[in-house]
Design a protein around this motif. Structure first.
Motif, PDB file in Angstrom:
ATOM      1  N   HIS A 198     -38.237  31.815 -29.944  1.00 22.94           N
ATOM      2  CA  HIS A 198     -38.832  32.970 -29.279  1.00 22.94           C
ATOM      3  C   HIS A 198     -39.562  33.862 -30.284  1.00 22.94           C
ATOM      4  CE1 HIS A 198     -37.234  32.894 -25.070  1.00 22.94           C
ATOM      5  NE2 HIS A 198     -36.419  32.014 -25.629  1.00 22.94           N
ATOM      6  N   ASP A 209     -39.716  27.843 -20.544  1.00 21.75           N
ATOM      7  CA  ASP A 209     -39.934  29.235 -20.128  1.00 21.75           C
ATOM      8  C   ASP A 209     -40.514  30.059 -21.268  1.00 21.75           C
ATOM      9  OD1 ASP A 209     -38.940  28.640 -17.629  1.00 21.75           O
ATOM     10  OD2 ASP A 209     -36.928  29.461 -18.016  1.00 21.75           O
ATOM     11  N   ASP A 241     -44.218  29.228 -21.657  1.00 20.41           N
ATOM     12  CA  ASP A 241     -45.009  29.848 -20.591  1.00 20.41           C
ATOM     13  C   ASP A 241     -45.141  31.354 -20.802  1.00 20.41           C
ATOM     14  OD1 ASP A 241     -45.302  27.392 -19.389  1.00 20.41           O
ATOM     15  OD2 ASP A 241     -43.721  27.720 -17.903  1.00 20.41           O
ATOM     16  N   ARG A 242     -44.082  31.966 -21.312  1.00 20.10           N
ATOM     17  CA  ARG A 242     -44.082  33.423 -21.482  1.00 20.10           C
ATOM     18  C   ARG A 242     -45.012  33.870 -22.598  1.00 20.10           C
ATOM     19  NH1 ARG A 242     -38.749  37.062 -23.193  1.00 20.10           N
ATOM     20  NH2 ARG A 242     -39.869  39.062 -23.423  1.00 20.10           N
ATOM     21  N   TYR A 243     -44.938  33.191 -23.737  1.00 21.14           N
ATOM     22  CA  TYR A 243     -45.692  33.659 -24.895  1.00 21.14           C
ATOM     23  C   TYR A 243     -47.069  33.010 -25.033  1.00 21.14           C
ATOM     24  CZ  TYR A 243     -41.231  35.689 -26.260  1.00 21.14           C
ATOM     25  OH  TYR A 243     -40.074  36.424 -26.276  1.00 21.14           O
TER      26      TYR A 243
END
Length: 472
Positions: free
Chosen positions: A187, A228, A231-233
C-alpha cells in the motif's frame, strides 16, 4: 590439455570453500528409496497415481499405433514422439500443442494460454520482455528467483520490493513471521507511485508481482486485498497484477483451478504463470493471458523463441493430468490432503506446547494453522534436524539462507495426498526425539548430553496411541 584450467579451478574452488565455511554449499543428493516423502512438491501425488499413469501409457501406445498406420488425429503422424524437432516458431509447433493451450485456458477461465518448457522460463520470458522503459515493477520481496531473473533482463526503469507480510491475511501478520522486513508495504509503495505524474495519469505501467502460494513459508497471498490496492491507487488502470501460481494450481480452487479462480479474480489479474512440476505431477509451464499478450510473447519472449519446444510425451503428460482434474477425480485427493494439513499442524503445535523447545531457540511452528501443504518448522539448526529425520526414515530438507532470509532458516515439511496419518505421527516422533536431544545438550554437561542423545536416538517411540487422527 590437463592442467590448463587449474588457475580458474583454483579461483572457483576458493569461492566454493568460502561458501562451505558459511554452511551454504549446495550438493546433489539422491533421495533414499526407503524414506517417507515429506520433501517433494508433488502435493497431489499424481506422478505416482495409477490412473494417471495408465492414461498416459494408453495415450503413448495410441500415438505409436497412429504413427505406424500413418493416420492423422491431432498432429503430423511423421512428427517424433521423443523429440519436438525445434522451437515453437520453427518445427516445434503442432495442432496438439495449440489444442492443449485452448483446453488449459478454458479450464482456468483465461482468454489464451502459451506453453513454456518450465514455469521458470515462463516467468523469465514474461517479465523480461513486457515491461518497457519508464515502467515500474513492484514485487514481493520473497518472489521466486525466476521473476528476479526476468526483471534483470527487462527494460523497466525501476524495480521496487515490498514487504511480504503486507499481502498476507491479518491472522498471519508480523507477529507470526520469522522475517522482519525493512521494505515498505505494498500500500505504501503504490501510494507513493500514485503521486508520480506519469504514473498517476496512466502513462507509466506498474507491474505487481506476487505468488499465490509461497513454497518456502506455505502462506497464501491475500489476492483480493492486492487487487483492491491496485484499483485504489492506480485508477487509470495502468496497474497489472502478475500471479505466479506454480504452487497453488492443482491445490486451490474448484478442481484445482488455482487461487485466482478460487477468488474469482480472473478479470482483475493481468497474467498468471502456472507450473506443472508441483501438484500437477508432470513438467512444463504456461502463461495465462490475453490473446494480444500471447502474440506479443511469441514475438518477444526469448525463453520461448530460442529454446526447443516440449516433446509429445511432455504435452501428453500435461493433457492426461488436466483430463484427470477436469473429470473431478482429483477431488478426493485434495480433500484428503486438506485433512492431513490440519492434522499435521495440530500434532506439531501440540509437540511445541508440550516440550516448549522455543525456550532454547530450538524449534518453532506458527500458531495459525496452515492453508497449504507446505509447513515450515523454524529452527536454528535446520541441517541437524533434517539429518536426524532422514536417518529416522523421513525425507525433509533444510532451507537456509540465501534461499530464505537469514534468521528464518527452517526445515520444510511438504505434505502429499499419498501420505498417511501414521507417517505424520512418525515424523513428529522423530522431531520430538531430536528436540529432547537438543534440550539435553543445552541443559546438561556435554558428556551427559551426548549419552542422553544416544539413548534417545536409539529409543523406539510408539505413536499408535496418539489422539485426533483423521479418519482417512
Amino acid at each position: 590439455m590437463p592442467g590448463m584450467n587449474k588457475h580458474l579451478d583454483d579461483k572457483l574452488g576458493s569461492v566454493l570453500a568460502r561458501r562451505k565455511s558459511n554452511g551454504k554449499l549446495r550438493r546433489l543428493n539422491n533421495t533414499p528409496a526407503n524414506c517417507v516423502d515429506f520433501s517433494s512438491n508433488g502435493y497431489l501425488s499424481l506422478s505416482t497415481n495409477s490412473a494417471v499413469q495408465k492414461s498416459l501409457i494408453e495415450r503413448l501406445q495410441l500415438e505409436v499405433a497412429v504413427h505406424e498406420k500413418g493416420k492423422k488425429i491431432l498432429h503430423d503422424p511423421h512428427r517424433s514422439i521423443l523429440g519436438s524437432g525445434g522451437s515453437r516458431l520453427l518445427d516445434g509447433n503442432s495442432p496438439f500443442a495449440e489444442s492443449l493451450e485452448t483446453k488449459i485456458a478454458a479450464f482456468h477461465g483465461a482468454e489464451a494460454a502459451l506453453l513454456f518448457t518450465s514455469a521458470y522460463d515462463a516467468n523469465t520470458g514474461l517479465l523480461s520482455c513486457v515491461p518497457q522503459v519508464g515502467d515500474v515493477i513492484v514485487y514481493d520481496e520473497l518472489i521466486h528467483a525466476s521473476v528476479h531473473d526476468g526483471m534483470r533482463m527487462s527494460r523497466a526503469s525501476r524495480r521496487i520490493p515490498f514487504a511480504h507480510s503486507s499481502i498476507l491475511e491479518p491472522n498471519l501478520g508480523k507477529h507470526d513471521m520469522r522475517h522482519q522486513s525493512k521494505n515498505l508495504g505494498l500500500h505504501d509503495i503504490l501510494r507513493q507511485l500514485s503521486k508520480d505524474k506519469l504514473t498517476g495519469n496512466g502513462e507509466t505501467n506498474v507491474f505487481i508481482c506476487v505468488e499465490g502460494l509461497y513454497s518456502m513459508d506455505g502462506d497464501v497471498a491475500a489476492l483480493n486485498e492486492v487487487a483492491d490496492a491496485v484499483d485504489r491507487y492506480l485508477p487509470s488502470k495502468n496497474g497489472y497484477i502478475i500471479v505466479d501460481e506454480a504452487h497453488s494450481v492443482g491445490i486451490c480452487g474448484e478442481k484445482g483451478r488455482g487461487l485466482v479462480c478460487q477468488l474469482a479474480l480472473e478479470d482483475r489479474v493481468w497474467a498468471r504463470v502456472l507450473g506443472f512440476g508441483k501438484a500437477m505431477g508432470c513438467a512444463g509451464g504456461v502463461v495465462l493471458c490475453s490473446s494480444i499478450t500471447r502474440s506479443y510473447l511469441i514475438n518477444y519472449a526469448r525463453t520461448l523463441i530460442y529454446t526447443t519446444s516440449m516433446t509429445f510425451t511432455s504435452l501428453a503428460s500435461i493433457d492426461v493430468v488436466y483430463d484427470y482434474l477436469i473429470s473431478g477425480q482429483s477431488e478426493p485427493r485434495r480433500q484428503h490432503l486438506d485433512t492431513l494439513i490440519h492434522y499435521t499442524h495440530r500434532q506439531l503445535h501440540a509437540l511445541c506446547a508440550r516440550l516448549q523447545p522455543g525456550q532454547h531457540h530450538t524449534l518453532h511452528v506458527r500458531k495459525t494453522p496452515s492453508k497449504s501443504p507446505v509447513i515450515p518448522v523454524f529452527t536454528t539448526h535446520p541441517r541437524a534436524l533434517s539429518e536426524h529425520c532422514q536417518l529416522s526414515g523421513y525425507m525433509v530438507r533444510p532451507i537456509v539462507a540465501p534461499t530464505v532470509p537469514a534468521g528464518s532458516e527452517r526445515v520444510r515439511i511438504c505434505l502429499h495426498a499419498a501420505n498417511t496419518a501414521e507417517q505424520i505421527d512418525g515424523l513428529c516422533s522423530a522431531i520430538e526425539v531430536w528436540v529432547q536431544n537438543q534440550t539435553a545438550v543445552t541443559t546438561k554437561p556435554q558428556q551427559v548430553g551426548n549419552e542422553r542423545g544416544r539413548e534417545s536416538a536409539e529409543a523406539v517411540v510408539d505413536v499408535s496411541t496418539r489422539r485426533d487422527k483423521p479418519r482417512l
